[in-house]
Design an enzyme around this catalytic site. Structure first.
Site, mmCIF file in Angstrom:
data_model
loop_
_atom_site.group_PDB
_atom_site.id
_atom_site.type_symbol
_atom_site.label_atom_id
_atom_site.label_comp_id
_atom_site.label_asym_id
_atom_site.label_seq_id
_atom_site.Cartn_x
_atom_site.Cartn_y
_atom_site.Cartn_z
ATOM 1 N N ARG A 190 0.809 -1.218 0.000
ATOM 2 C CA ARG A 190 0.000 0.000 0.000
ATOM 3 C C ARG A 190 0.850 1.280 0.000
ATOM 4 O O ARG A 190 0.353 2.356 0.319
ATOM 5 C CB ARG A 190 -0.968 0.034 1.204
ATOM 6 N N LEU A 191 2.112 1.162 -0.364
ATOM 7 C CA LEU A 191 2.974 2.338 -0.468
ATOM 8 C C LEU A 191 2.911 2.838 -1.914
ATOM 9 O O LEU A 191 3.878 2.756 -2.677
ATOM 10 C CB LEU A 191 4.408 1.997 -0.046
#
Length: 214
Positions: A190-191
């Site tokens: 989720r970066l």
């Protein structure tokens, strides 16, 4: 399965500052070309959001028909809900959801009507059935039944069978001048990578570029 359990990781690559051109249209062109090459369904489809006089937002999907440094172009019935909204508030948002490539593009801007010449040039390039459909549908109005729409289409198809279909006076298009454009590339854990271009002044072709937290 619970809806909250549905997720996936994003692994197709990242987006770095050194990947970004000074002009956002160049990166958009690259991403759109890659979406077309990947055979995505409707790669030119974009969600557009407008707001009515009460502040209620509305969204719908239309097709992008042209873009350049002057803006992004789409066509519609000028009696439609979206056109009515833009008469009161020209601010608009566009969104391209290229999920298979783990990419999104989000644009904010202002919409202005296209000239009659621009509208005529595009309208005459459309298939004849699409031209007739523009006459048959009073977009966003309420219908008693689909049969009424189909009957009107067949009536007009016979009417224009032997000649050209004129451009309806109630049909046109808009050019959206970009105020900001954000490029989103999915990332692992989720970066995600997000960069936003913001115009430095109303009529400027210079942009500030900033990274946003995912």
């Amino acid at each position: 399965m619970e809806l909250s359990d549905i997720r996936r990781d994003y692994t197709r690559g990242g987006l770095r500052r050194h990947d970004l051109p000074e002009q956002p249209e160049k990166l958009f062109e690259k991403w759109l070309d890659q979406a077309i090459a990947a055979n995505l369904t409707d790669p030119t489809a974009m969600t557009i959001a407008t707001v009515d006089e009460h502040g209620q937002p509305y969204q719908r999907i239309v097709l992008l028909k042209h873009y350049d440094q002057d803006g992004f172009v789409f066509y519609t019935n000028l009696g439609s809900r979206k056109a009515s909204h833009l008469e009161h508030n020209s601010r608009i948002s566009l969104h391209f959801p290229w999920h298979p490539l783990e990419r999104q593009v989000h644009i904010t801007g202002t919409a202005t009507k296209l000239s009659k010449m621009e509208v005529m040039k595009y309208f005459t390039s459309r298939p004849k059935e699409s031209q007739i459909a523009a006459w048959a549908s009073k977009q966003s109005s309420r219908l008693t039944a689909r049969q009424a729409l189909e009957s009107k289409f067949m009536e007009l198809k016979q009417k224009f069978a032997q000649g050209e279909v004129p451009v309806p006076t109630f049909w046109g298009g808009y050019r959206v001048k970009i105020n900001s454009i954000e490029f989103w590339q999915g990332g692992a854990n989720r970066l995600h990578d997000r960069f936003i271009y913001t115009r430095t002044a109303t009529d400027s072709q210079e942009w500030t570029i900033e990274r946003l937290a995912p």
